[in-house]
Structure formats: C-alpha cells, structure tokens
Design a protein around this motif. Structure first.
Motif, PDB file in Angstrom:
ATOM      1  N   SER A  36       0.942  -1.013  -0.120  1.00  0.00           N
ATOM      2  CA  SER A  36       0.189  -0.098   0.017  1.00  0.00           C
ATOM      3  C   SER A  36       0.972   1.208   0.002  1.00  0.00           C
ATOM      4  N   ALA A  37       0.278   2.304  -0.140  1.00  0.00           N
ATOM      5  CA  ALA A  37       0.972   3.731   0.064  1.00  0.00           C
ATOM      6  C   ALA A  37       1.078   3.704   1.694  1.00  0.00           C
ATOM      7  N   LYS A  47      -2.194   9.771   6.128  1.00  0.00           N
ATOM      8  CA  LYS A  47      -2.028   8.753   5.205  1.00  0.00           C
ATOM      9  C   LYS A  47      -1.618   9.259   3.759  1.00  0.00           C
ATOM     10  N   THR A  49      -2.093   8.345   0.877  1.00  0.00           N
ATOM     11  CA  THR A  49      -3.157   8.440  -0.197  1.00  0.00           C
ATOM     12  C   THR A  49      -4.201   9.491   0.085  1.00  0.00           C
ATOM     13  N   GLU A 114       1.335   4.395  -3.562  1.00  0.00           N
ATOM     14  CA  GLU A 114       1.598   2.942  -3.745  1.00  0.00           C
ATOM     15  C   GLU A 114       2.820   2.707  -4.988  1.00  0.00           C
ATOM     16  N   PHE A 168      -3.409  -1.225  -5.229  1.00  0.00           N
ATOM     17  CA  PHE A 168      -4.367  -0.191  -5.500  1.00  0.00           C
ATOM     18  C   PHE A 168      -4.737   0.418  -6.969  1.00  0.00           C
ATOM     19  N   ARG A 182     -11.204   2.663  -1.955  1.00  0.00           N
ATOM     20  CA  ARG A 182     -10.190   2.766  -1.087  1.00  0.00           C
ATOM     21  C   ARG A 182      -9.839   1.188  -0.426  1.00  0.00           C
ATOM     22  N   GLY A 183      -8.842   1.220   0.020  1.00  0.00           N
ATOM     23  CA  GLY A 183      -8.385  -0.076   0.565  1.00  0.00           C
ATOM     24  C   GLY A 183      -8.113  -1.287  -0.513  1.00  0.00           C
ATOM     25  N   GLY A 184      -8.066  -0.838  -1.755  1.00  0.00           N
ATOM     26  CA  GLY A 184      -7.978  -1.580  -2.791  1.00  0.00           C
ATOM     27  C   GLY A 184      -6.485  -2.482  -3.035  1.00  0.00           C
ATOM     28  N   SER A 185      -5.463  -2.228  -2.072  1.00  0.00           N
ATOM     29  CA  SER A 185      -4.198  -3.090  -2.273  1.00  0.00           C
ATOM     30  C   SER A 185      -4.870  -4.501  -1.865  1.00  0.00           C
ATOM     31  N   ASP A 186      -5.691  -4.735  -0.877  1.00  0.00           N
ATOM     32  CA  ASP A 186      -6.119  -6.052  -0.623  1.00  0.00           C
ATOM     33  C   ASP A 186      -6.549  -6.783  -1.698  1.00  0.00           C
TER      34      ASP A 186
HETATM   35  N1  ASP Z   1      -3.717   3.406  -0.318  1.00  0.00           N
HETATM   36  C1  ASP Z   1      -5.034   3.146  -0.855  1.00  0.00           C
HETATM   37  C2  ASP Z   1      -5.924   3.625   0.477  1.00  0.00           C
HETATM   38  O1  ASP Z   1      -5.507   4.262   1.371  1.00  0.00           O
HETATM   39  C3  ASP Z   1      -5.192   1.560  -0.791  1.00  0.00           C
HETATM   40  C4  ASP Z   1      -4.735   0.793   0.212  1.00  0.00           C
HETATM   41  O2  ASP Z   1      -3.947   1.162   1.251  1.00  0.00           O
HETATM   42  O3  ASP Z   1      -5.250  -0.371   0.162  1.00  0.00           O
HETATM   43  O4  ASP Z   1      -7.251   3.483   0.194  1.00  0.00           O
END
Ligand code: ASP
Length: 445
Positions: A36-37, A47, A49, A114, A168, A182-186
């Motif tokens: 992730s970032a 953060k 992002t 990222e 991401f 958001r949270g797309g690195s998963d």
């Molecule tokens: N950096 C992105 C976010 O903050 C994606 C991630 O962290 O998964 O949503």
C-alpha cells in the motif's frame, strides 16, 4: 509460492520497512510482495493516499498544492535516507510534478503513493519492481480482466525472483492508470494470488488477526483462529472491517487460504480465512459462535395491511419504492400481513417522508409506522448449523439481560442470526453473547 500484501501501517516508516524485510526474507516462498501507500506513522500523521486526494482537490480548485506535495516528498525522503536507498527521488517527484502540471487525472495522482512505496521497497528488498499498470488489467467497465492480467504477469516474471508490486491500481486497455476503491491493495494481492496460483495469500496489517468482537466494545476480545469466507462476509457486511470485500472473490475462486497477520507481531498465529474449515473442525472443538458484530443507527418502516400476505406482488411493490430512491434494503422481516423494511438511517434521512407518502398512496395500508432507534447485532458462526436451540439460547440470553428484541432474522443457511435491539442496548447485547458463548463456552471446552 506466497503472495504477501503489506498494508499502509506496515510501510509507514523506515522502522516498519525493516520489519517487512525481516518477514519477507524469513521465507523464500514469499515471492510476490504487494504494498500500500505509506500509512500514518503517528496519530497526527496523514496517510499518503489521503494527502494525494487532497493534493488533487487543490489542483482542481487552482490553489497551491506545494505544502501538501512537500509532505509527501518528506515522507519518502525520510524513509530513503534512513534506509540508505539510492532511488533518485528527485527525478521521481519531478516526473510526478510534470504530470500534475499537465492536468494528470485524479487516478494517476492518487496512485503515486503505492508506486513510490513499491519502488523503495523493491530496492530495499533487492527485489524486482513490477509496475501495477503493466500487470493489473481493467476492462473499460471497471472490471478486472483476469486473463489479461495473468498474461501480463507471466510475460514479465522469471522463476526464483522476488517481485514488489504496488497495490490499489492498474491500467485500462488504453494504458491509463485506474485506481480501485479505497483499501484496494487487498484486491491487488488477491488478484495476484489468483493468477499465480499462490499456496497462500498473506495479508499483513497492524492487528493480530480477526477478533471475535470489536475491541472498542469488548476488552481484549479473543482472536478467531480460523473463519470461512462466508462467515467473514457475514461479519464484514455487518460492520467488522478487516479486509476489502472484493478481495475475497479472486482467492475464493481458487480455494486459496487468506492469512491475516500482524507486521508488528509476526509470531502471532493470526487468522486463517478458508473456503472450507471441515478439516480444522474435525481436530478442534467447534464453538457455536465465531464472531459477533453489528451496527447502530438503522431505521425501519413497518407496513400492516390485512390480507396483504396473500396478495401477490405486495412485497415487490413495497421494495420498488425503496429501489426508486436507490436505497439499499438491509433486511425484510415478515409476519402475517405485516412487512418491515430495515434500512440504514443515514441513507433515508433526505427521503423518509417521501417514502412514507408513497407507501400510503401506492399500497394503501391499514397502518404504516417508521422507527429510528434500531441497532442490528449479528451473531455469526458455522457452529450453529443444525444445532437445535442455538438461536433460542441467544434470545434467552437477551431476555435474561432485559434486552428487548425488536426484530429477529435468521437465514436458511443457519450461518448468522441478526437481532434488532435499541441503539442503547447495542453494547450490552454484544457483551452478553460474548460472555455466554465465547468466554463461558471457551472455558468449558
Ligand atoms: N492506499 C489506498 C487507500 O488508502 C489503498 C490501500 O491502502 O489499500 O485506500
């Protein structure tokens, strides 16, 4: 081979980078590292992002973005300096600035966190950098093109090498960068695990696995050792926030286990998310309840009309009213001639009176009522299946704690029971189920 994804808090500083290195190098099969970032280093920190979204907002309103840009530059410079990395950050930031000045799209800007984390991590791990825009392929409708992603990846990787890939984002067929939600690195990690047929998908975060209940409600709740994808879906839908929902499908399709682990406590066994827990359940006593979750602030519309239970199309007409307002319906408990529609309170704030008026006009009910003080508690557990009396025990537990039950809902797969109580009783309801089915049952097991 293993795909390991490290979330924002795992890469928030040079110290966190060092923990990642130790983890990655302790197992040769950790071949694909998705990052992730950088997340927050401290409470006051931001953060990356979030900063990039803010930066884009400044650019689009024509306000100077220098101070925000500076924060991002500082973050990466500090990490590189502390780890003695050689990457030419000035060149990287000049290129990003040039793109910003020439009207780069928002997706490109917010994906740079990222990108930069992966560039730094690749050098630090002596691994190869693979840009997500050259691997993760989107179709124009925003869906992932798994076939193309697989071809992209297979044409670039060599056996025995270790790769670092930014999470991401990916690219549209025309090469333009596109980000996930958001949270797309998963999701990136899950897609890579799918296309390389990983043995396991590790998701490294800052919590030691998935907890039975929210630690803000239960003091030091137990950790769940093993959970099924479906149980997890039940938990996350009702509020437990562990993994991006869309990260389940790509791994579930190939029956790849997900292992949730803590970068700050790598020896903790974490939580396994499996398609099928039967082997595990043969070895260990299975508890009735896997997890307890839920949310406050629901609202309900109750419509009573005599003989409506036998009127074909009545429920459809009722639900159509909510659909017309794009309101997602959470649950529809029905008894004879009485239909209750449960929705999130925030979602109907602007249109509740219009909906009530439409129900009156279109369905001509004998009675229609609206109530706002509703919290839903979801008790999730594969151990409930075919156990006579399980839901009865939950309800009697509520009764003995004088918690009034407003709504009850259990699906036929017997995986979860959802009980509606007043907002005020929400915490107590979770406490009493935890006490009886996790603490006491655990002590007797
Ligand atoms: N950096 C992105 C976010 O903050 C994606 C991630 O962290 O998964 O949503």
């Amino acid at each position: 081979m293993i795909v390991s994804k490290f979330g924002g808090s795992s890469v928030a500083s040079a110290t966190q980078f060092a923990k990642v290195k130790k983890i990655v190098e302790s197992d040769e099969s950790r071949q694909f590292i998705v990052v992730s970032a950088c997340g927050k280093e401290s409470r006051e920190d931001h953060k990356v992002t979030d900063l990039l979204y803010l930066l884009h907002a400044h650019v689009s309103y024509g306000v100077s973005y220098e101070s925000i840009f500076g924060l991002v530059v500082d973050k990466y410079k500090r990490i590189c300096e502390a780890l003695s990395l050689q990457i030419d950050l000035d060149r990287e930031f000049d290129a990003i600035r040039l793109m910003i000045e020439t009207n780069a799209l928002i997706d490109y800007i917010v994906s740079r966190g990222e990108y930069l984390t992966a560039r730094c991590m690749a050098e630090y791990l002596h691994a190869k950098f693979l840009d997500a825009k050259d691997c993760i392929a989107f179709q124009y409708d925003g869906q992932i093109d798994l076939e193309k992603t697989k071809n992209n990846l297979m044409s670039q990787i060599e056996m025995g090498e270790r790769y670092v890939i930014p999470g991401f984002y990916g690219a549209l067929p025309n090469g333009q960068v596109k980000v996930m939600s958001r949270g797309g690195s998963d999701i990136t990690g899950a897609i890579i695990a799918n296309v390389v047929d990983a043995k396991i998908y590790e998701n490294w975060t800052d919590v030691s696995g998935i907890l039975v209940a929210d630690p803000r409600i239960i003091n030091h709740p137990r950790q769940i050792p093993v959970i099924t994808y479906s149980e997890l879906r039940g938990m996350s839908y009702m509020g437990a926030n562990v993994l991006h929902d869309d990260a389940i499908f790509p791994v579930k399709e190939k029956h790849i286990p997900i292992h949730i682990l803590n970068t700050n406590e790598p020896d903790n066994c974490g939580t396994y998310i499996l398609d099928d827990c039967r082997e595990y359940d043969k070895k260990y006593p299975i508890s009735t309840v896997t997890g307890i979750t839920g949310r406050r602030n629901y609202a309900s519309f109750t419509v009573v009309k005599s003989h409506s239970s036998t009127e074909i199309g009545f429920l459809r007409k009722l639900l159509l009213i909510f659909e017309d307002y794009h309101i997602s319906v959470e649950s529809v408990p029905i008894t004879v001639d009485t239909f209750t529609v449960i929705v999130q309170k925030d979602a109907i704030e602007q249109c509740k009176y219009e909906i009530l008026a439409k129900i009156q006009k279109q369905l001509q009910p004998d009675e229609v009522s609206y109530e706002e003080d509703l919290a839903l508690v979801a008790v999730v557990g594969r151990g409930m299946k075919q156990v006579p009396g399980a839901s009865g025990q939950f309800l009697s537990e509520f009764g003995s704690h004088k918690i009034n039950i407003k709504v009850i809902n259990q699906s036929a797969d017997e995986l979860s029971v959802v009980v509606g109580v007043s907002n005020e009783d929400f915490n107590r309801a979770i406490h009493c189920i935890y006490q009886r089915f996790i603490k006491e049952e655990g002590e007797h097991a």
